[in-house]
Design an enzyme around this catalytic site. Structure first.
Site, mmCIF file in Angstrom:
data_model
loop_
_atom_site.group_PDB
_atom_site.id
_atom_site.type_symbol
_atom_site.label_atom_id
_atom_site.label_comp_id
_atom_site.label_asym_id
_atom_site.label_seq_id
_atom_site.Cartn_x
_atom_site.Cartn_y
_atom_site.Cartn_z
ATOM 1 N N GLU A 121 0.858 -1.188 0.000
ATOM 2 C CA GLU A 121 0.000 0.000 0.000
ATOM 3 C C GLU A 121 0.886 1.226 0.000
ATOM 4 O O GLU A 121 2.026 1.160 0.448
ATOM 5 C CB GLU A 121 -0.838 0.052 1.288
ATOM 6 C CG GLU A 121 -1.871 -1.018 1.391
ATOM 7 C CD GLU A 121 -2.487 -1.058 2.791
ATOM 8 O OE1 GLU A 121 -2.250 -0.144 3.602
ATOM 9 O OE2 GLU A 121 -3.200 -2.032 3.058
ATOM 10 N N LYS A 123 2.252 4.591 1.508
ATOM 11 C CA LYS A 123 2.336 5.143 2.856
ATOM 12 C C LYS A 123 1.956 6.618 2.758
ATOM 13 O O LYS A 123 2.699 7.443 2.234
ATOM 14 C CB LYS A 123 3.752 4.978 3.405
ATOM 15 C CG LYS A 123 3.882 5.411 4.847
ATOM 16 C CD LYS A 123 5.217 4.943 5.395
ATOM 17 C CE LYS A 123 5.458 5.315 6.830
ATOM 18 N NZ LYS A 123 5.038 6.616 7.273
ATOM 19 N N ASP A 125 1.260 10.333 3.730
ATOM 20 C CA ASP A 125 1.912 11.234 4.671
ATOM 21 C C ASP A 125 0.879 12.161 5.309
ATOM 22 O O ASP A 125 0.653 13.270 4.866
ATOM 23 C CB ASP A 125 2.992 12.042 3.945
ATOM 24 C CG ASP A 125 3.942 12.705 4.920
ATOM 25 O OD1 ASP A 125 3.869 12.386 6.121
ATOM 26 O OD2 ASP A 125 4.749 13.540 4.479
ATOM 27 N N TYR A 231 -7.040 2.016 6.091
ATOM 28 C CA TYR A 231 -6.149 0.916 5.693
ATOM 29 C C TYR A 231 -6.013 -0.212 6.705
ATOM 30 O O TYR A 231 -5.199 -1.095 6.538
ATOM 31 C CB TYR A 231 -4.755 1.454 5.340
ATOM 32 C CG TYR A 231 -4.141 2.389 6.363
ATOM 33 C CD1 TYR A 231 -3.831 1.946 7.642
ATOM 34 C CD2 TYR A 231 -3.864 3.706 6.031
ATOM 35 C CE1 TYR A 231 -3.265 2.803 8.574
ATOM 36 C CE2 TYR A 231 -3.291 4.576 6.957
ATOM 37 C CZ TYR A 231 -3.000 4.117 8.222
ATOM 38 O OH TYR A 231 -2.441 4.969 9.135
ATOM 39 N N LYS A 320 10.742 3.398 3.080
ATOM 40 C CA LYS A 320 10.722 4.868 2.994
ATOM 41 C C LYS A 320 11.341 5.328 1.679
ATOM 42 O O LYS A 320 12.389 4.837 1.280
ATOM 43 C CB LYS A 320 11.530 5.466 4.154
ATOM 44 C CG LYS A 320 10.944 5.139 5.509
ATOM 45 C CD LYS A 320 9.738 5.995 5.835
ATOM 46 C CE LYS A 320 10.159 7.258 6.482
ATOM 47 N NZ LYS A 320 9.419 7.800 7.551
ATOM 48 N N CYS A 414 26.478 45.669 -7.553
ATOM 49 C CA CYS A 414 26.750 44.394 -8.203
ATOM 50 C C CYS A 414 28.206 43.982 -7.975
ATOM 51 O O CYS A 414 29.073 44.829 -7.772
ATOM 52 C CB CYS A 414 26.468 44.555 -9.691
ATOM 53 S SG CYS A 414 26.717 43.040 -10.612
ATOM 54 N N CYS A 416 30.035 42.811 -10.227
ATOM 55 C CA CYS A 416 30.759 42.902 -11.500
ATOM 56 C C CYS A 416 31.778 44.045 -11.446
ATOM 57 O O CYS A 416 31.705 44.898 -10.568
ATOM 58 C CB CYS A 416 29.774 43.111 -12.641
ATOM 59 S SG CYS A 416 29.172 44.795 -12.736
ATOM 60 N N CYS A 433 19.439 45.180 -12.144
ATOM 61 C CA CYS A 433 20.626 45.886 -12.584
ATOM 62 C C CYS A 433 20.204 46.631 -13.850
ATOM 63 O O CYS A 433 19.723 46.008 -14.794
ATOM 64 C CB CYS A 433 21.745 44.891 -12.893
ATOM 65 S SG CYS A 433 23.022 45.620 -13.920
ATOM 66 N N CYS A 438 26.182 46.194 -18.588
ATOM 67 C CA CYS A 438 26.415 45.149 -17.571
ATOM 68 C C CYS A 438 27.022 43.884 -18.190
ATOM 69 O O CYS A 438 26.428 43.260 -19.063
ATOM 70 C CB CYS A 438 25.104 44.797 -16.874
ATOM 71 S SG CYS A 438 25.250 43.341 -15.825
HETATM 72 S S1 IVH Z 1 -0.461 0.424 8.748
HETATM 73 C C1 IVH Z 1 0.316 -1.565 12.748
HETATM 74 N N1 IVH Z 1 -0.738 1.478 6.375
HETATM 75 O O1 IVH Z 1 2.557 5.332 8.805
HETATM 76 C C2 IVH Z 1 0.341 -0.939 11.411
HETATM 77 N N2 IVH Z 1 0.163 2.840 8.108
HETATM 78 O O2 IVH Z 1 5.154 5.035 10.161
HETATM 79 C C3 IVH Z 1 -0.373 0.314 11.388
HETATM 80 N N3 IVH Z 1 0.653 5.122 7.418
HETATM 81 O O3 IVH Z 1 1.383 5.049 12.068
HETATM 82 C C4 IVH Z 1 -0.071 1.172 10.264
HETATM 83 N N4 IVH Z 1 -0.026 4.939 5.343
HETATM 84 O O4 IVH Z 1 0.217 6.736 10.465
HETATM 85 C C5 IVH Z 1 -0.332 1.673 7.642
HETATM 86 N N5 IVH Z 1 -1.094 2.305 4.244
HETATM 87 C C6 IVH Z 1 -0.701 2.493 5.488
HETATM 88 C C7 IVH Z 1 -0.197 3.737 5.935
HETATM 89 C C8 IVH Z 1 0.243 3.856 7.260
HETATM 90 C C9 IVH Z 1 0.478 5.744 6.247
HETATM 91 C C10 IVH Z 1 1.238 5.759 8.608
HETATM 92 C C11 IVH Z 1 0.512 5.492 9.888
HETATM 93 C C12 IVH Z 1 1.517 4.780 10.728
HETATM 94 C C13 IVH Z 1 2.805 5.305 10.179
HETATM 95 C C14 IVH Z 1 3.964 4.433 10.519
#
Ligand code: IVH
Length: 687
Positions: A121, A123, A125, A231, A320, A414, A416, A433, A438
């Site tokens: 999945e 991640k 932010d 998720y 990451k 400047c 120059c 300038c 120049c």
């Molecule tokens: S699963 C026990 N799935 O990332 C597992 N977390 O660095 C629970 N996050 O605390 C997290 N996207 O805030 C999961 N697709 C995703 C996520 C996700 C973002 C965040 C979440 C978590 C943090 C961990």
């Protein structure tokens, strides 16, 4: 001896551990409690990793309360505490493919070789929340907090569109977990509004989401238009529970929760690695920030067997992405002068690897930006480089500012040899300038002439231009055409062969199409698209320049502003003189791209149509792509509008162009189909 060394090593380690704990506690507070982090996540992760490594090497110094072990921040007292029915743990990180593979091997080993299926999945932010439903009604929404106790943000979460408040067909106790985020488009729109209202800008979507969710007034949260991707489940009293994560996600989706569509399951670890690589490439195409990929074991029984460490599940890991923000030292702030005399302050940085390349300079735009950011030579600063966007200095890390650093002020003169005075007119953002002689402007004009988008003279870079002008051999672009191989060979760094090559490249530029010559003049507002339109309408550079204001303004894609700017440029004696000298130097003024001459037999499949190209198209340079469209009778503007006929999308495509195309319903052509598209002019739906 050895034991003395050991003792010394241990006391060094103790000192460093204590430093790291203090620093991490401070940054943890800034991130989790104040929603105002001072350093990029990537730098935070580096500190955490260092602390964990030291604590592992020195178990005698480990501590349960160390920030290497605990997660998140203490709940804020504005919101009532909520004890999570099941803890909300964090995830362990894999910083590269090797660490990810190592995790895969650990899983295989722990499962005694039993096959595992992995779900990947994105991640997201944002910030994690847990929504608790009792008898199908949303009763509590809580932030993660320290993982055990979070904050009650129910009233605010109720304002989020698309989250069900009441659901059918779920267990009497049902907790859905996910990430609250602010869409990039919302973030941009809110910042446009903030700029208009003269209010403080939101720094990034993640902080904006966190700050918005923790407003005292729910109406304020509602205005921030937050979203969520679900998720995971927390406590859920199923009669018949799902057996896999995939089933869980399907169930959550079927109950009306938003589940991110970018999910894929793999039976082999190679698939997982491929997903991660392609996610890195696609991250900028999405309308929300993603900082990695979360990989989870699919089978829930296997998950139970794998269990948790003290801080995170063993059955999941976060891969990451390489960081797009890093810390480095700002060595100096200097000012560059452009070809029009506009100045730009820029940061000279201690080189830092960020966003896929080493960055040692970054623009600071103008005087007000430097003041607003309050960056000072000597500061530790955050540098950001995202995708194909130019690097920028986000701001200083104030807690690291050495004592006695002076605020930077714009130089008055400047650098120059003429030491000309800079001028900033009232109401203008730019400092300029205005010295006609120049030397910096002169060099920049020559470089612009030679650049890829203009006359495309290969091998004529800044160093050579400066040598040519400083030695007095070249005063303006017309002089380039009088250079002999001997002249060039006399420059530092040139051998006979390279000198011959450069002179040949200059010679070759004599026959560039008229639109390139027009572009290369650097007339204000006159870009390649308008230049193409003008050249093909009037047939030569002189005819364009000699046309009346109205004649030019009537050309499709040109208009009054550009036309007036051309008139203005052409009224200047020095420009008339330059054009004469270029003509005398045998620079051609009436070359048309191959297609628009009568001899051409290329079908005009894109006659009068605007085709925007974003990202790199295999087999074409950027200009080559534009020329191919022009050769088919079309134009190729730099941005998408309602009038765009199609958007050609290659690797590294710009996210904003794509989302605009989507908004306007403009057909998208994959780079691989570009040649066929040129030949037929047909859109995908037309086959
Ligand atoms: S699963 C026990 N799935 O990332 C597992 N977390 O660095 C629970 N996050 O605390 C997290 N996207 O805030 C999961 N697709 C995703 C996520 C996700 C973002 C965040 C979440 C978590 C943090 C961990």
């Amino acid at each position: 001896m050895a034991s003395a060394e050991h003792a010394e090593g241990a006391s060094d380690a103790a000192l460093r551990i204590s430093e790291l704990r203090i620093s991490l506690e401070y940054h943890n507070r800034r991130y989790h409690e104040d929603d105002d982090p001072e350093i990029p996540d990537s730098e935070f992760d580096l500190l955490v990793n260092e602390l964990r490594r030291l604590e592992e090497e020195h178990p005698e110094l480990a501590s349960e309360s160390s920030p290497g072990v605990t997660v998140g921040g203490a709940p804020n007292t504005t919101f009532a505490p909520v004890v999570h029915a099941q803890p909300m743990t964090s995830l362990d990180n894999a910083m590269d493919a090797d660490e990810l593979r190592a995790w895969g091997s650990r899983i295989e080993k722990a499962l005694d070789g039993e096959a595992a299926r992995y779900v990947c999945e994105l991640k997201i932010d944002g910030l994690a929340v847990s929504l608790r439903y009792e008898d199908g009604h949303l009763v509590t929404a809580a932030t993660r907090g320290d993982g055990r106790v979070g904050e009650d943000v129910t009233a605010n979460v109720r304002t989020i569109q698309g989250l069900p408040q009441v659901i059918d067909g779920v267990p009497s106790v049902f907790e859905v977990r996910g990430e609250i985020y602010m869409a990039r488009s919302v973030f941009d729109a809110l910042n446009v509004e903030a700029t208009k209202a003269g209010e403080r800008l939101l720094v990034n979507p993640r902080n904006a989401a966190a700050g918005s969710l923790r407003q005292k007034d729910s109406a304020a949260t509602a205005r921030r238009r937050l979203s969520m991707w679900a998720y995971q489940l927390g406590e859920a009293a199923f009669d018949v529970a799902p057996e896999t994560h995939t089933e869980t996600l399907d169930f959550i989706r079927s109950r009306g929760f938003p589940v991110n569509p970018e999910v894929a399951a793999f039976d082999s670890f190679d698939g997982v690695l491929d997903f991660c690589v392609s996610a890195v490439d696609r991250r900028h195409e999405l309308d929300y920030d993603v900082d990695g990929v979360v990989i989870k074991v699919d089978n829930l029984d296997q998950r139970r067997r794998l269990g948790f460490t003290s801080r995170a599940p063993r059955w999941a890991i976060a891969f990451k992405f390489p960081p797009e923000e890093r810390l480095t030292r700002l060595i100096d702030i200097r000012v560059s002068v452009g070809r029009t005399g506009r100045t730009t302050p820029y940061a000279v940085l201690e080189p830092v690897f960020v966003g896929g390349s080493t960055v040692s300079m970054a623009t600071l735009h103008n005087e007000d930006q430097v003041r607003a950011k309050d960056v000072r030579p000597g500061d530790t600063v955050i540098v950001r480089k995202a995708g194909d966007v130019i690097p920028e200095v986000v701001g200083p890390v104030l807690s690291e500012r050495p004592d006695g650093l002076d605020e930077w002020s714009f130089p008055e003169v400047c650098e120059c040899p003429l030491k000309s005075r800079y001028v900033r007119a009232a109401g203008e953002a730019d400092t300029r300038c205005v010295e006609p002689q120049c030397p910096f402007q002169r060099d920049q004009k020559i470089m612009y002439w030679a650049s890829r988008g203009a006359m495309d003279i290969e091998g004529l870079g800044e160093r050579t231009v400066v040598q040519l002008t400083e030695s007095g051999r070249v005063r303006d672009v017309a002089d380039l055409y009088a250079l002999s191989v001997d002249d060039v060979e006399a420059l530092e760094g040139f051998a006979r062969m390279s000198a011959e090559k450069l002179v040949a490249a200059i010679d070759e530029s004599r026959t560039r199409p008229a639109w390139r010559v027009l572009t290369a003049f650097g007339v204000k507002h006159l870009g390649p698209t308008a230049a193409q339109a003008l050249a093909s309408k009037f047939g030569s550079v002189r005819a364009v320049l000699d046309a009346t204001d109205d004649e030019r303004a009537a050309v499709d894609g040109v208009g009054e502003v550009i036309s007036a700017s051309v008139t203005n440029w052409w009224a200047d004696e020095r420009h008339r003189d330059l054009v004469d000298r270029l003509e005398t130097a045998d620079v051609k003024f009436d070359v048309m791209p191959a297609s628009s001459t009568a001899a051409s037999n290329l079908a005009q499949t894109l006659d009068g149509r605007a085709v925007v190209i974003t990202g790199s198209v295999p087999g074409y340079t950027r200009e080559g792509g534009i020329e191919a469209v022009v050769a088919r009778g079309g134009t190729s503007p730099g941005s998408v509008s309602k009038k765009t006929y199609a958007l050609v999308v290659g690797d590294g495509a710009g996210a904003s162009k794509l989302s605009k195309a989507e908004t306007f319903g403009i057909p998208v052509i994959p780079a691989a189909d570009f040649d066929r598209f040129l030949e037929t002019g047909n859109l995908p739906s037309e086959g």
